[in-house]
Scaffold this motif. Structure first.
Motif, PDB file in Angstrom:
ATOM      1  N   THR A  51       0.847  -1.193   0.000  1.00 17.58           N
ATOM      2  CA  THR A  51       0.000   0.000   0.000  1.00 17.58           C
ATOM      3  C   THR A  51       0.884   1.246   0.000  1.00 17.58           C
ATOM      4  O   THR A  51       2.086   1.173   0.282  1.00 17.58           O
ATOM      5  N   LYS A  52       0.289   2.393  -0.265  1.00 17.40           N
ATOM      6  CA  LYS A  52       1.046   3.650  -0.277  1.00 17.40           C
ATOM      7  C   LYS A  52       1.653   3.920   1.099  1.00 17.40           C
ATOM      8  O   LYS A  52       2.811   4.321   1.208  1.00 17.40           O
ATOM      9  N   ASN A  53       0.885   3.702   2.161  1.00 18.05           N
ATOM     10  CA  ASN A  53       1.399   3.928   3.511  1.00 18.05           C
ATOM     11  C   ASN A  53       2.589   3.026   3.811  1.00 18.05           C
ATOM     12  O   ASN A  53       3.591   3.467   4.378  1.00 18.05           O
ATOM     13  N   ASP A  54       2.498   1.756   3.425  1.00 17.79           N
ATOM     14  CA  ASP A  54       3.621   0.840   3.632  1.00 17.79           C
ATOM     15  C   ASP A  54       4.831   1.256   2.799  1.00 17.79           C
ATOM     16  O   ASP A  54       5.977   1.126   3.249  1.00 17.79           O
ATOM     17  N   ALA A  55       4.600   1.756   1.598  1.00 24.33           N
ATOM     18  CA  ALA A  55       5.706   2.241   0.765  1.00 24.33           C
ATOM     19  C   ALA A  55       6.405   3.416   1.440  1.00 24.33           C
ATOM     20  O   ALA A  55       7.638   3.514   1.422  1.00 24.33           O
ATOM     21  N   MET A  56       5.624   4.311   2.059  1.00 25.80           N
ATOM     22  CA  MET A  56       6.219   5.437   2.781  1.00 25.80           C
ATOM     23  C   MET A  56       7.085   4.938   3.937  1.00 25.80           C
ATOM     24  O   MET A  56       8.197   5.442   4.150  1.00 25.80           O
ATOM     25  N   ILE A  57       6.610   3.943   4.653  1.00 25.46           N
ATOM     26  CA  ILE A  57       7.367   3.378   5.778  1.00 25.46           C
ATOM     27  C   ILE A  57       8.658   2.731   5.277  1.00 25.46           C
ATOM     28  O   ILE A  57       9.737   2.932   5.850  1.00 25.46           O
ATOM     29  N   LEU A  58       8.565   1.966   4.192  1.00 29.11           N
ATOM     30  CA  LEU A  58       9.741   1.292   3.652  1.00 29.11           C
ATOM     31  C   LEU A  58      10.779   2.289   3.140  1.00 29.11           C
ATOM     32  O   LEU A  58      11.978   2.115   3.362  1.00 29.11           O
ATOM     33  N   ASP A  63      15.996   5.879   4.861  1.00 31.78           N
ATOM     34  CA  ASP A  63      16.315   7.320   4.889  1.00 31.78           C
ATOM     35  C   ASP A  63      15.906   8.017   3.599  1.00 31.78           C
ATOM     36  O   ASP A  63      16.586   8.924   3.125  1.00 31.78           O
ATOM     37  N   GLY A  64      14.788   7.582   3.038  1.00 28.77           N
ATOM     38  CA  GLY A  64      14.305   8.173   1.803  1.00 28.77           C
ATOM     39  C   GLY A  64      12.838   8.529   1.885  1.00 28.77           C
ATOM     40  O   GLY A  64      12.246   8.574   2.969  1.00 28.77           O
ATOM     41  N   TYR A  65      12.249   8.755   0.736  1.00 25.79           N
ATOM     42  CA  TYR A  65      10.844   9.136   0.616  1.00 25.79           C
ATOM     43  C   TYR A  65      10.347   8.640  -0.740  1.00 25.79           C
ATOM     44  O   TYR A  65      11.154   8.323  -1.632  1.00 25.79           O
TER      45      TYR A  65
END
Length: 184
Positions: A51-58, A63-65
């Protein structure tokens, strides 16, 4: 003479391999370097779908976005990388999705883009590369992705364009991070 020719060919092959290899000096293994606006950035293209939220966490874990695109030249570089790195089967129902950082809270359509923003840089999206009939806000789609589009008449003809996508759906993701030692 034949040995010289063979050594020359070997040297040429080695040099061409080195020049096209991934830059691991500036970026971690598995990440790709790209110079943009005089500054280098590292990008990671995932194989997994989340999901988008999980992608943000990963991405944050590294140390990225989630990648943000502020210029058409970077957009074209991403598209060329996706075409090079991903060769999905023709049976992908809506094409491969790759999360981008942009989000909106406004309803939108293929006639009205809506107010999209890049949250990491805290800027508005100023230009768009939507796919055909996008954005469509189908059942309230407030996140942005790249989506693979194929020409039905020529299935091998494919490209990636922006798509509005439901944030709770799954897609691949592209992480970005600053490259601190490669400013010009």
């Amino acid at each position: 003479d034949q040995v010289t020719m063979l050594l020359s060919l070997l040297l040429l092959t080695l040099l061409s391999t080195l020049s096209t290899a991934q830059d691991t000096y500036h970026c971690p293994d598995g990440w790709y370097w790209q110079e943009h606006h005089g500054t280098g950035h590292c990008f990671f293209f995932s194989m997994e779908q989340v999901t988008k939220n999980d992608a943000m966490i990963l991405c944050d874990f590294h140390d990225g976005y989630i990648a943000e695109i502020d210029h058409p030249s970077l957009n074209y570089w991403f598209k060329s990388m996706l075409l090079e790195l991903y060769t999905p089967s023709e049976k992908v129902p809506w094409g491969n999705q790759f999360w981008l950082g942009a989000v909106t809270e406004d309803h939108h359509s293929d006639h009205v883009n809506g107010n999209w923003r890049w949250p990491h840089s805290d800027t508005s999206v100023e230009w768009f590369d939507w796919g055909q009939n996008e954005p469509n806000d189908y059942h309230t789609q407030f996140c942005m992705s790249y989506m693979e589009f194929r020409n039905p008449l020529f299935p091998n003809s494919r490209d990636y364009f922006w798509n509005d996508w439901n944030c709770d759906e799954v897609g691949h993701y592209i992480c970005a991070k600053e490259c601190h030692d490669c400013t010009k």
